[in-house]
Design an enzyme around this catalytic site. Structure first.
Site: not given
Length: 141
Positions: A14, A33, A41
């Site tokens: 993501h 991120c 993950h």
């Protein structure tokens, strides 16, 4: 009241990114991120159901049925997927763990009640993103 737990795993990528913001603002807010090439993950999902024991079975809910429900409704749709692009129920949302877990709840809560003939209800969801970071959700808005 007995609390029954089921643990599942999935891998997904993501990007935390608000399209209304500049790349610089996203990087300030989300750091690495917000990488434009995404990041991944190994997630762990814990589904906790509460209910009364059925005297005919000695169980709150059939764990095989619960596992199949979680797999078909959630895991099969997110495992080895890009949460920003490939997951229909996350379209148009920032796929933070907080948003993801709330979307999981919307899917699982009514289906668990139906699966158990309303004998059991979804009590909580816990989603581990890393060994150190996780979120819990109890269905409260």
């Amino acid at each position: 009241m007995v609390y029954l737990c089921r643990k599942e795993h999935f891998c997904a990528s993501h990007r935390l990114f608000n399209p209304a913001w500049s790349d610089e603002r996203n990087e300030e807010e989300f750091g690495i991120c917000s990488n434009q090439y995404f990041h991944g993950h190994n997630f762990e999902l814990i589904v906790k159901v509460k209910g009364k024991i059925n005297p005919d079975t000695g169980c709150v809910l059939d764990l095989k049925k619960l596992g199949k429900l979680i797999r078909t409704e959630i895991i099969d749709k997110v495992d080895h997927k890009n949460l920003n692009i490939e997951v229909e129920f996350l379209k148009g949302k920032i796929p933070s763990c907080e948003i993801v877990i709330m979307e999981f709840w919307k899917i699982l809560a009514p289906k668990i009640s139906a699966l158990s003939d309303k004998n059991a209800v979804l009590h909580s969801l816990t989603l581990f993103e890393t060994e150190k970071n996780y979120v819990e959700y109890f269905g409260e808005e």
